[in-house]
Design a protein around this motif. Structure first.
Motif, PDB file in Angstrom:
ATOM      1  N   VAL A   1       0.714  -1.208  -0.057  1.00 34.13           N
ATOM      2  CA  VAL A   1       0.110   0.139   0.000  1.00 34.13           C
ATOM      3  C   VAL A   1       0.930   1.365   0.002  1.00 34.13           C
ATOM      4  N   SER A   2       1.963   1.282   0.738  1.00 31.78           N
ATOM      5  CA  SER A   2       2.767   2.535   0.976  1.00 31.78           C
ATOM      6  C   SER A   2       3.489   2.523  -0.183  1.00 31.78           C
ATOM      7  N   ARG A   3       3.945   1.714  -0.740  1.00 32.04           N
ATOM      8  CA  ARG A   3       4.937   1.801  -2.057  1.00 32.04           C
ATOM      9  C   ARG A   3       4.688   2.859  -2.945  1.00 32.04           C
ATOM     10  N   GLY A   4       3.430   3.056  -3.222  1.00 30.32           N
ATOM     11  CA  GLY A   4       2.819   3.959  -4.301  1.00 30.32           C
ATOM     12  C   GLY A   4       2.534   5.387  -3.785  1.00 30.32           C
ATOM     13  N   LEU A   5       2.501   5.442  -2.630  1.00 26.34           N
ATOM     14  CA  LEU A   5       2.242   6.983  -1.849  1.00 26.34           C
ATOM     15  C   LEU A   5       3.488   7.464  -1.489  1.00 26.34           C
ATOM     16  N   ARG A   6       3.150   8.765  -1.060  1.00 23.70           N
ATOM     17  CA  ARG A   6       4.427   9.856  -0.552  1.00 23.70           C
ATOM     18  C   ARG A   6       4.771   9.331   0.754  1.00 23.70           C
ATOM     19  N   ASP A   7       6.071   9.511   1.072  1.00 23.59           N
ATOM     20  CA  ASP A   7       6.701   9.029   2.325  1.00 23.59           C
ATOM     21  C   ASP A   7       6.043   9.670   3.648  1.00 23.59           C
ATOM     22  N   ARG A   8       5.202  10.520   3.515  1.00 24.40           N
ATOM     23  CA  ARG A   8       4.277  10.872   4.841  1.00 24.40           C
ATOM     24  C   ARG A   8       3.457   9.670   5.138  1.00 24.40           C
ATOM     25  N   PHE A   9       3.205   8.773   4.243  1.00 27.03           N
ATOM     26  CA  PHE A   9       2.436   7.552   4.619  1.00 27.03           C
ATOM     27  C   PHE A   9       3.591   6.304   5.026  1.00 27.03           C
ATOM     28  N   PRO A  10       3.993   6.189   5.861  1.00 25.58           N
ATOM     29  CA  PRO A  10       4.937   5.345   6.454  1.00 25.58           C
ATOM     30  C   PRO A  10       4.885   3.880   6.238  1.00 25.58           C
ATOM     31  N   PHE A  11       5.852   3.099   6.252  1.00 24.94           N
ATOM     32  CA  PHE A  11       5.950   1.754   6.288  1.00 24.94           C
ATOM     33  C   PHE A  11       7.018   1.281   7.167  1.00 24.94           C
TER      34      PHE A  11
ATOM     35  N   ALA B   1     -15.953  16.668  -5.171  1.00 27.72           N
ATOM     36  CA  ALA B   1     -15.010  17.632  -4.461  1.00 27.72           C
ATOM     37  C   ALA B   1     -14.650  18.711  -5.271  1.00 27.72           C
ATOM     38  N   MET B   2     -14.768  18.626  -6.726  1.00 30.68           N
ATOM     39  CA  MET B   2     -14.684  19.778  -7.671  1.00 30.68           C
ATOM     40  C   MET B   2     -15.797  20.713  -7.451  1.00 30.68           C
ATOM     41  N   ASP B   3     -16.795  20.160  -7.197  1.00 33.55           N
ATOM     42  CA  ASP B   3     -18.097  21.397  -6.930  1.00 33.55           C
ATOM     43  C   ASP B   3     -17.919  21.940  -5.729  1.00 33.55           C
ATOM     44  N   HIS B   4     -17.748  20.965  -4.591  1.00 30.67           N
ATOM     45  CA  HIS B   4     -17.680  21.241  -2.937  1.00 30.67           C
ATOM     46  C   HIS B   4     -16.808  22.575  -2.828  1.00 30.67           C
ATOM     47  N   LEU B   5     -15.693  22.314  -3.588  1.00 33.39           N
ATOM     48  CA  LEU B   5     -14.385  23.169  -3.416  1.00 33.39           C
ATOM     49  C   LEU B   5     -14.353  24.268  -4.293  1.00 33.39           C
ATOM     50  N   ARG B   6     -15.137  24.237  -5.402  1.00 35.33           N
ATOM     51  CA  ARG B   6     -15.178  25.163  -6.654  1.00 35.33           C
ATOM     52  C   ARG B   6     -13.859  25.078  -7.267  1.00 35.33           C
ATOM     53  N   LEU B   7     -13.446  23.717  -7.576  1.00 37.04           N
ATOM     54  CA  LEU B   7     -12.075  23.800  -8.404  1.00 37.04           C
ATOM     55  C   LEU B   7     -12.582  23.626  -9.996  1.00 37.04           C
ATOM     56  N   PHE B   8     -11.607  24.237 -10.528  1.00 38.52           N
ATOM     57  CA  PHE B   8     -11.672  24.101 -12.029  1.00 38.52           C
ATOM     58  C   PHE B   8     -10.688  22.896 -12.494  1.00 38.52           C
ATOM     59  N   ARG B   9      -9.664  22.572 -11.617  1.00 38.70           N
ATOM     60  CA  ARG B   9      -8.805  21.723 -11.913  1.00 38.70           C
ATOM     61  C   ARG B   9      -8.479  20.727 -10.876  1.00 38.70           C
ATOM     62  N   LEU B  10      -8.645  19.027 -11.129  1.00 35.25           N
ATOM     63  CA  LEU B  10      -8.137  18.201 -10.340  1.00 35.25           C
ATOM     64  C   LEU B  10      -7.117  17.419 -10.784  1.00 35.25           C
ATOM     65  N   GLN B  11      -6.019  17.252 -10.289  1.00 35.44           N
ATOM     66  CA  GLN B  11      -4.937  16.461 -10.989  1.00 35.44           C
ATOM     67  C   GLN B  11      -4.601  15.353  -9.844  1.00 35.44           C
ATOM     68  N   ALA B  12      -3.832  14.426 -10.483  1.00 34.17           N
ATOM     69  CA  ALA B  12      -3.280  13.376  -9.667  1.00 34.17           C
ATOM     70  C   ALA B  12      -2.044  12.969 -10.081  1.00 34.17           C
ATOM     71  N   GLU B  13      -0.976  12.512  -9.325  1.00 31.54           N
ATOM     72  CA  GLU B  13       0.327  12.020  -9.837  1.00 31.54           C
ATOM     73  C   GLU B  13       0.251  10.527  -9.475  1.00 31.54           C
ATOM     74  N   VAL B  14       0.934   9.671 -10.452  1.00 31.56           N
ATOM     75  CA  VAL B  14       0.872   8.117 -10.361  1.00 31.56           C
ATOM     76  C   VAL B  14       2.316   7.893 -10.488  1.00 31.56           C
ATOM     77  N   LEU B  15       2.843   7.178  -9.833  1.00 34.34           N
ATOM     78  CA  LEU B  15       4.149   6.368  -9.859  1.00 34.34           C
ATOM     79  C   LEU B  15       4.010   5.404 -11.164  1.00 34.34           C
ATOM     80  N   ASP B  16       5.207   5.330 -11.909  1.00 34.44           N
ATOM     81  CA  ASP B  16       5.203   4.490 -13.220  1.00 34.44           C
ATOM     82  C   ASP B  16       4.805   3.095 -13.030  1.00 34.44           C
TER      83      ASP B  16
END
Length: 179
Positions: free
Chosen positions: A35-45, A120-135
Motif C-alpha cells: 500500500v505505502s509503496r505507491g504513496l508519498r513518504d508521509r504515509f510510512p511503512f 470535491a470539484m463542486d464542493h471546493l469550487r475547483l476548475f482543475r483536479l490533478q493526480a500523480e501516479v508512480l510509473d
C-alpha cells in the motif's frame, strides 16, 4: 473542528470524515508495504498506532485538505482526499487516495473516485483536479482514466522511492466554468 461536509453514499461504500474509532482499522489496512509503496513518504511503512493517531489528530495532511475515510462493510479501509492549492493555484487541487490491499482488483477505487472527484470539484469550487501516479501503478492510472482524467505527461526520474528512481505520471480533470 469537525468537517461540516456530509458523508457520501456510494455503491457498497461510504465516504465520510475520519473518526478516532477508525484507528484499529486504519492501522490494519495501512500497515502494508504494498500500500505505502505507491504513496508519498508521509504515509510510512511500517504504519504504527502512533502514525494512525497523528493522522487522525490532523498532524499529517496539510491545512485545507479535504480528507475522507473509505468505509466498506462498516470498516475504514482506505482514504481519499484533495489538497487545495494556494494563491494563483487556489482553483486547483491534488487528489490522493489509497485502499487496503484486501480490496484491490474489485473496482472499488474506480467507483470511489467516480463519486468523490466531481463532488470535491463542486464542493471546493475547483476548475482543475490533478493526480500523480508512480510509473509502476497501472491500476491507479486506469482508475483515473476511467473517471475522465486525461494523462498530461510524465516527469522522468522524478521520484526516489525505497532506493529506486521512478517516473511520475500526471493526470488531470478540468472544467472551464463552475456549475
Amino acid at each position: 473542528m469537525p468537517d461540516p461536509a456530509p458523508a457520501l453514499q456510494g455503491q457498497g461504500f461510504v465516504l465520510r470524515p475520519w473518526r478516532h474509532a477508525d484507528l484499529a482499522s486504519l492501522v490494519h489496512h495501512a500497515n502494508d508495504a504494498a500500500v505505502s509503496r505507491g504513496l508519498r513518504d508521509r504515509f510510512p511503512f511500517p504504519y504504527t498506532h502512533a502514525d494512525g493517531e497523528a493522522f487522525l489528530a490532523g498532524q499529517v495532511l496539510g491545512p485545507g485538505t479535504l480528507s475522507r475515510a473509505i468505509v466498506i462493510d462498516g470498516a475504514a479501509c482506505g482514504g481519499i482526499g484533495v489538497q487545495v492549492g494556494t494563491a494563483e493555484r487556489g482553483h486547483a487541487g491534488e487528489l490522493g487516495y489509497w485502499l487496503g490491499q484486501a480490496h484491490w482488483g474489485q473496482g472499488w477505487m474506480t467507483r470511489v473516485v467516480g463519486l468523490f472527484a466531481p463532488w470535491a470539484m463542486d464542493h471546493l469550487r475547483l476548475f482543475r483536479l490533478q493526480a500523480e501516479v508512480l510509473d509502476f501503478n497501472e491500476g491507479s492510472a486506469r482508475v483515473l482514466l476511467a473517471n475522465g482524467f486525461v494523462e498530461e505527461g510524465t516527469a522522468r526520474c522524478a521520484i526516489l522511492k525505497r532506493g529506486e528512481l521512478h517516473d511520475l505520471r500526471r493526470f488531470a480533470r478540468v472544467r472551464t466554468a463552475l456549475p
